[in-house]
Design a protein around this motif. Structure first.
Motif, PDB file in Angstrom:
ATOM      1  N   VAL A  64       0.841  -1.195   0.000  1.00  0.00           N
ATOM      2  CA  VAL A  64       0.000   0.000   0.000  1.00  0.00           C
ATOM      3  C   VAL A  64       0.877   1.247   0.000  1.00  0.00           C
ATOM      4  CG1 VAL A  64      -1.755   1.276   1.267  1.00  0.00           C
ATOM      5  CG2 VAL A  64      -1.888  -1.193   1.157  1.00  0.00           C
ATOM      6  N   PHE A 103       1.968   1.995  -3.416  1.00  0.00           N
ATOM      7  CA  PHE A 103       0.921   2.676  -4.182  1.00  0.00           C
ATOM      8  C   PHE A 103       0.858   4.165  -3.818  1.00  0.00           C
ATOM      9  CE2 PHE A 103       0.083  -1.016  -6.151  1.00  0.00           C
ATOM     10  CZ  PHE A 103      -0.696  -1.963  -5.510  1.00  0.00           C
ATOM     11  N   LEU A 104       1.053   4.459  -2.540  1.00  0.00           N
ATOM     12  CA  LEU A 104       1.061   5.867  -2.142  1.00  0.00           C
ATOM     13  C   LEU A 104       2.203   6.611  -2.834  1.00  0.00           C
ATOM     14  CD1 LEU A 104       0.281   5.701   1.697  1.00  0.00           C
ATOM     15  CD2 LEU A 104      -1.165   6.648  -0.085  1.00  0.00           C
ATOM     16  N   LEU A 109       3.714   5.753  -5.634  1.00  0.00           N
ATOM     17  CA  LEU A 109       3.442   5.841  -7.066  1.00  0.00           C
ATOM     18  C   LEU A 109       2.423   6.938  -7.345  1.00  0.00           C
ATOM     19  CD1 LEU A 109       3.386   2.079  -8.114  1.00  0.00           C
ATOM     20  CD2 LEU A 109       5.194   3.763  -8.437  1.00  0.00           C
ATOM     21  N   GLY A 110       1.481   7.113  -6.425  1.00  0.00           N
ATOM     22  CA  GLY A 110       0.513   8.190  -6.586  1.00  0.00           C
ATOM     23  C   GLY A 110       1.190   9.544  -6.582  1.00  0.00           C
ATOM     24  N   VAL A 111       2.086   9.752  -5.619  1.00  0.00           N
ATOM     25  CA  VAL A 111       2.794  11.031  -5.531  1.00  0.00           C
ATOM     26  C   VAL A 111       3.627  11.261  -6.789  1.00  0.00           C
ATOM     27  CG1 VAL A 111       4.592  12.289  -4.290  1.00  0.00           C
ATOM     28  CG2 VAL A 111       2.864  11.057  -3.020  1.00  0.00           C
ATOM     29  N   GLY A 140       3.264   9.801  -9.703  1.00  0.00           N
ATOM     30  CA  GLY A 140       2.374   9.917 -10.855  1.00  0.00           C
ATOM     31  C   GLY A 140       1.746  11.290 -10.958  1.00  0.00           C
ATOM     32  N   LEU A 141       1.273  11.806  -9.832  1.00  0.00           N
ATOM     33  CA  LEU A 141       0.648  13.128  -9.847  1.00  0.00           C
ATOM     34  C   LEU A 141       1.662  14.191 -10.232  1.00  0.00           C
ATOM     35  CD1 LEU A 141      -1.908  14.775  -9.296  1.00  0.00           C
ATOM     36  CD2 LEU A 141      -1.149  15.007  -6.935  1.00  0.00           C
ATOM     37  N   ALA A 167       2.230  14.067 -13.878  1.00  0.00           N
ATOM     38  CA  ALA A 167       1.079  14.333 -14.738  1.00  0.00           C
ATOM     39  C   ALA A 167       0.837  15.815 -14.955  1.00  0.00           C
ATOM     40  CB  ALA A 167      -0.169  13.688 -14.142  1.00  0.00           C
ATOM     41  N   ALA A 221       1.057  20.169  -5.712  1.00  0.00           N
ATOM     42  CA  ALA A 221      -0.014  19.170  -5.676  1.00  0.00           C
ATOM     43  C   ALA A 221       0.499  17.869  -5.078  1.00  0.00           C
ATOM     44  CB  ALA A 221      -0.564  18.931  -7.080  1.00  0.00           C
ATOM     45  N   LEU A 224      -0.580  15.832  -1.640  1.00  0.00           N
ATOM     46  CA  LEU A 224      -0.946  14.415  -1.640  1.00  0.00           C
ATOM     47  C   LEU A 224      -0.109  13.635  -0.643  1.00  0.00           C
ATOM     48  CD1 LEU A 224      -2.607  12.151  -2.893  1.00  0.00           C
ATOM     49  CD2 LEU A 224      -0.797  11.843  -4.563  1.00  0.00           C
ATOM     50  N   VAL A 252      -1.426  14.279   2.800  1.00  0.00           N
ATOM     51  CA  VAL A 252      -2.659  13.541   3.050  1.00  0.00           C
ATOM     52  C   VAL A 252      -2.341  12.066   3.297  1.00  0.00           C
ATOM     53  CG1 VAL A 252      -4.809  12.755   1.988  1.00  0.00           C
ATOM     54  CG2 VAL A 252      -4.103  15.120   1.745  1.00  0.00           C
ATOM     55  N   GLY A 253      -1.398  11.538   2.504  1.00  0.00           N
ATOM     56  CA  GLY A 253      -0.987  10.155   2.683  1.00  0.00           C
ATOM     57  C   GLY A 253      -0.374   9.926   4.043  1.00  0.00           C
ATOM     58  N   ILE A 295     -10.626  14.865  -2.136  1.00  0.00           N
ATOM     59  CA  ILE A 295      -9.258  15.378  -2.103  1.00  0.00           C
ATOM     60  C   ILE A 295      -8.533  14.963  -3.380  1.00  0.00           C
ATOM     61  CG2 ILE A 295      -7.093  15.450  -0.824  1.00  0.00           C
ATOM     62  CD1 ILE A 295      -8.625  14.544   1.635  1.00  0.00           C
ATOM     63  N   LEU A 321      -7.099  17.331  -6.574  1.00  0.00           N
ATOM     64  CA  LEU A 321      -5.726  17.335  -7.059  1.00  0.00           C
ATOM     65  C   LEU A 321      -5.637  17.038  -8.549  1.00  0.00           C
ATOM     66  CD1 LEU A 321      -3.994  15.448  -4.129  1.00  0.00           C
ATOM     67  CD2 LEU A 321      -3.639  17.822  -4.774  1.00  0.00           C
ATOM     68  N   LEU A 353      -6.191  17.944 -14.715  1.00  0.00           N
ATOM     69  CA  LEU A 353      -5.650  17.034 -15.714  1.00  0.00           C
ATOM     70  C   LEU A 353      -6.753  16.580 -16.645  1.00  0.00           C
ATOM     71  CD1 LEU A 353      -3.604  14.830 -13.275  1.00  0.00           C
ATOM     72  CD2 LEU A 353      -2.718  16.624 -14.753  1.00  0.00           C
ATOM     73  N   LEU A 402      -5.700   8.555 -12.963  1.00  0.00           N
ATOM     74  CA  LEU A 402      -4.775   8.770 -11.858  1.00  0.00           C
ATOM     75  C   LEU A 402      -5.531   8.800 -10.532  1.00  0.00           C
ATOM     76  CD1 LEU A 402      -1.842   9.291 -11.253  1.00  0.00           C
ATOM     77  CD2 LEU A 402      -2.253  11.728 -11.520  1.00  0.00           C
ATOM     78  N   LEU A 438      -5.655   5.530  -8.618  1.00  0.00           N
ATOM     79  CA  LEU A 438      -4.395   5.215  -7.938  1.00  0.00           C
ATOM     80  C   LEU A 438      -4.256   6.039  -6.665  1.00  0.00           C
ATOM     81  CD1 LEU A 438      -1.540   4.042  -7.710  1.00  0.00           C
ATOM     82  CD2 LEU A 438      -0.762   5.813  -9.275  1.00  0.00           C
ATOM     83  N   LEU A 439      -4.700   7.291  -6.712  1.00  0.00           N
ATOM     84  CA  LEU A 439      -4.517   8.169  -5.564  1.00  0.00           C
ATOM     85  C   LEU A 439      -5.412   7.779  -4.400  1.00  0.00           C
ATOM     86  CD1 LEU A 439      -4.188  11.741  -7.084  1.00  0.00           C
ATOM     87  CD2 LEU A 439      -2.479   9.985  -6.778  1.00  0.00           C
ATOM     88  N   PRO A 458      -5.428   3.546  -2.094  1.00  0.00           N
ATOM     89  CA  PRO A 458      -4.706   3.277  -0.843  1.00  0.00           C
ATOM     90  C   PRO A 458      -5.380   3.909   0.370  1.00  0.00           C
ATOM     91  CG  PRO A 458      -3.192   3.993  -2.559  1.00  0.00           C
ATOM     92  CD  PRO A 458      -4.566   4.192  -3.087  1.00  0.00           C
ATOM     93  N   LEU A 459      -5.979   5.104   0.172  1.00  0.00           N
ATOM     94  CA  LEU A 459      -6.628   5.774   1.291  1.00  0.00           C
ATOM     95  C   LEU A 459      -7.924   5.071   1.681  1.00  0.00           C
ATOM     96  CD1 LEU A 459      -6.142   9.439   0.022  1.00  0.00           C
ATOM     97  CD2 LEU A 459      -4.700   8.161   1.592  1.00  0.00           C
ATOM     98  N   VAL A 517      -8.296   1.826   1.784  1.00  0.00           N
ATOM     99  CA  VAL A 517      -8.015   0.514   2.371  1.00  0.00           C
ATOM    100  C   VAL A 517      -8.575   0.351   3.789  1.00  0.00           C
ATOM    101  CG1 VAL A 517      -6.120  -0.904   3.264  1.00  0.00           C
ATOM    102  CG2 VAL A 517      -6.067  -0.132   0.913  1.00  0.00           C
ATOM    103  N   ILE A 535      -4.699  24.724  -5.518  1.00  0.00           N
ATOM    104  CA  ILE A 535      -3.501  24.390  -6.281  1.00  0.00           C
ATOM    105  C   ILE A 535      -3.876  24.108  -7.731  1.00  0.00           C
ATOM    106  CG2 ILE A 535      -1.675  22.680  -6.567  1.00  0.00           C
ATOM    107  CD1 ILE A 535      -1.615  22.371  -3.567  1.00  0.00           C
TER     108      ILE A 535
END
Lengths: 196, 262, 240
Positions: free
Chosen positions: B149, B152-153, B155-157, B159-160, B163, B173, B177, B180-181, C166, C170, C174, C180, C183-184, C187-188, C190, C237
């Motif tokens: 997990v 994934f967090l 990869l999210g950061v 990825g964002l 992007a 941004a 994230l 928040v994670g 949230i 963000l 896009l 995306l 994916l973001l 995990p939250l 879970v 943002i």
């Protein structure tokens, strides 16, 4: 009402425009001109508080702003009247009647029509209606004359004149041919990029 | 995010505030980091060699797992770093968001791939460890699932950040994230741990959980410190490069390149 | 020493008019807009039904097997349906400039976000809750745990909307933000998944489940207070 001191905004680590400084008082109009793409929209958005400047100092004592920009912020799925009613309820001016504003903007005949069915000029007038529905001392207008016919342009100028007369102030960005040219107008020519 | 920081007029200002302001100066950071980096690599190298030597050769074999336990010297420090780096990234992100310090944005974003790499190492080594211990290459125990997990967090950061086009907007941004994670990370960690006990009765842990002999512990601690130096060295190296890339047109960068100090 | 000193603006935007009036005006507007496009409201619902029906098709219709995986499957389907519907939360307002107007109005963006999230949940989350008995029957969920299932969804789907907002904030700038977004937020999600399914499984086995519901409630209250702040920050943002 609004004073800017060396405001700059960077994108991709490059300043979008030369540093901007001005003072705007009640009853005054700041006319921002410049070539297409020189950053007028960005400057207006910085003044509106949507963007935070990269450096410089911005002092806004207006106590309320109204902004009409490229994006009209009207909902296609609502009728003209519904759009205006929402603007009024959201901005909170109790005293103003949406119907009155409709008439003033020349939208009386299309009040029940969905916004998506309006012509570009009508949509612009609907967007401009928010200037009357709020009660903001400071107006920020980005290309207010675009999509308007001669009558529409005159309407905007009348509103603007009335607003300035009653002590309001306005920053108006335009690159078009028509520019208001009144006594209290400050001309500001915006230059893009970094100073040499 | 409405901060009014005044120019330093008085000379006797708080030393810490002065330091933070100095840190914000790209040229200073570039030079300072440049001096620090070789030392950090050297310390990492020395400690890693020592730790691996002790761990792979000197430490006695585990009475339960035999020689295969030695993968712990890679797996556990990597797992620790994966979590530490995330926390560091989020804290730097917080500073970057609140005080808009660009170097913090750069360092936070540079941390993300390093942390993700450690997470991958932890997952891969954990998976390999599972083979001799449990007979399978993957087991959904609390740690591995948490690490997944966490990956994934990360990869999210990343990825964002990739992007969004405008670099500073992208960094802000991604920092938000990460923050928040971080707030969610303990919740995720504990809920996964608890999920594991819920579904398997007793908690299964690859490390076994019993107390560890000092001769086995020392190499672990040495490796743990070594990985921190690795992170610091790698982070500063990446941050320097990013900073130079961003400021290529600015005078300080041009000067450095001209004088061959870049 | 090359210190860059930045003096950031103090833009005092004073909102005229009451906040609560603006809040409910926005809520009403969003519900009205959703109603104007009511056929689109069905899409997440249909998606949910399709996803659920794929499980027996893919795994086999054995009632015992379905019953065992029912809590997880229904909840995962709810997660997927929520994520699909989330993009619509801010997109329209972002693209037509309404969001900028909200920022300029002087009303706190936090409460603006909350109004939109509430409207979104009523339109996209509540149908999932109401549909869940049907899904429970399809998945052969024991009747004892049906009530708990509905309850976990009633408590959990708002949390999904709140935390998801949230992620939407963000990624809204896009073009392909939706991909995306998954994916973001997953995990939250879970912890919610773990606790909610644990509650339902406990109820199926006749074990106490109120602690799990308590945790979900705590999660709801926490996200209700914290998520709108993060979503507002994210939107600011994204607007820049």
């Amino acid at each position: 009402m609004l004073s800017a001191s060396n405001i700059s905004f960077e994108r991709y680590f490059q300043p979008v425009f030369h540093p901007v400084s001005f003072q705007l008082g009640a009853g005054e109009l700041l006319l921002v001109t410049g070539a297409n793409g020189c950053g007028k929209t960005t400057l207006i958005r910085v003044l509106a508080g949507i963007l935070d400047p990269s450096s410089g100092q911005l002092d806004n004592r207006a106590g309320g702003m109204a902004y009409v920009g490229h994006h009209l912020a009207i909902k296609d799925d609502l009728s003209v009247l519904e759009n205006l009613r929402f603007m009024r309820d959201f901005l909170g001016t109790a005293a103003v009647s949406s119907n009155e504003v409709l008439q003033k903007m020349g939208l009386g005949r299309v009040r029940e029509q969905l916004a998506r069915t309006l012509s570009a000029g009508q949509r612009k007038r609907c967007a401009l209606a928010r200037l009357l529905l709020g009660d903001s001392p400071l107006w920020l207008l980005d290309e207010p004359y675009s999509n308007l016919d001669q009558e529409g342009v005159e309407r905007v100028d009348d509103l603007l004149a009335a607003h300035l007369r009653t002590g309001g102030a306005c920053v108006l960005a335009t690159h078009g041919a028509h520019r208001p040219d009144w006594a209290n107008t400050q001309d500001y020519h915006l230059v893009s990029g970094a100073p040499a | 995010m409405n901060v009014n920081t005044a120019v330093q007029q008085k000379p006797r200002k708080n030393a810490l505030v002065m330091f933070i302001h100095k840190m914000g100066s790209p040229a200073w950071f570039y030079g300072f980091a440049g001096k620090l980096i070789p030392w950090l690599w050297a310390l990492f190298g020395a400690l890693a060699v020592w730790g691996l030597y002790l761990g792979l050769f000197k430490a006695p074999p585990d009475y339960l797992q035999g020689e295969s336990f030695r993968i712990m010297y890679l797996h556990v420090p990597a797992a620790w770093m994966s979590m530490l780096i995330y926390a560091a990234m989020a804290v730097m992100g917080f500073i970057a968001l609140v005080w808009r310090i660009r170097i913090m944005e750069i360092m936070a974003m540079s941390s993300a791939p390093i942390g993700a790499a450690f997470t991958l190492i932890a997952l891969a080594s954990g998976s390999l460890w599972g083979r001799p211990t449990w007979g399978t290459y993957w087991v959904w125990d609390a740690r591995l699932t948490s690490e997944l997990v966490l990956l994934f967090l990360y990869l999210g950061v990343i990825g964002l950040h990739n992007a969004i086009d405008e670099p500073r907007k992208a960094a802000r941004a991604a920092c938000l994230l990460a923050l928040v994670g971080l707030v969610n990370l303990p919740i995720i960690h504990y809920s996964v741990k608890w999920w594991n006990t819920l579904h398997q009765g007793s908690s299964i842990s690859i490390t076994g959980g019993s107390s560890i002999d000092p001769s086995m512990l020392w190499p672990l601690l040495i490796m743990a410190v070594a990985t921190k130096f690795y992170y610091a060295a790698n982070l500063l190296t990446r941050s320097r490069v990013k900073l130079l890339q961003q400021d290529l047109r600015k005078s300080w960068a041009r000067e450095m390149i001209r004088e061959n100090r870049a | 020493m090359n210190t860059q000193v930045v003096q950031i603006a103090q833009v005092t935007q004073v909102a005229q008019g009451s906040l609560s009036k603006a809040f409910f005006a926005l809520l009403r507007r969003d519900l009205l807009l959703a109603f104007r496009r009511r056929t689109e409201l069905l899409f997440p619902v249909i998606f949910l039904l399709v996803i659920i029906s794929l499980f027996p098709l893919g795994i086999g219709p054995s009632p015992e097997l379905l019953a065992r995986i029912a809590p997880g499957v229904i909840w995962i389907a709810a997660l997927l349906a929520t994520v699909i519907s989330l993009d619509g939360l801010f997109r329209s307002d972002f693209e037509d400039g309404s969001l900028e107007q909200f920022v300029i109005s002087g009303h706190p963006l936090t409460l603006i976000s909350l109004a939109k999230i509430v409207a979104h949940w009523l339109v996209a989350g509540l149908p999932l809750v109401l549909l869940s008995p049907l899904l429970a029957v399809w998945m052969n969920l024991p009747l004892e745990s049906l009530g708990v299932m509905v309850l976990t969804l009633a408590l959990g789907t708002p949390i999904l909307s709140l935390i998801g907002s949230i992620g939407v904030g963000l990624t809204i700038s896009l073009k392909r933000g939706g991909q995306l977004l998954s994916l973001l937020v997953f995990p939250l999600y879970v912890p919610i998944l773990i606790i909610a399914t644990a509650a339902v499984m406990a109820a199926s086995d006749g074990l106490p489940y109120t602690a799990f519901l308590g945790l979900l409630t705590a999660g709801l209250i926490t996200s209700l207070t914290l998520a709108p702040f993060a979503a507002a920050a994210a939107l600011k943002i994204s607007l820049s």
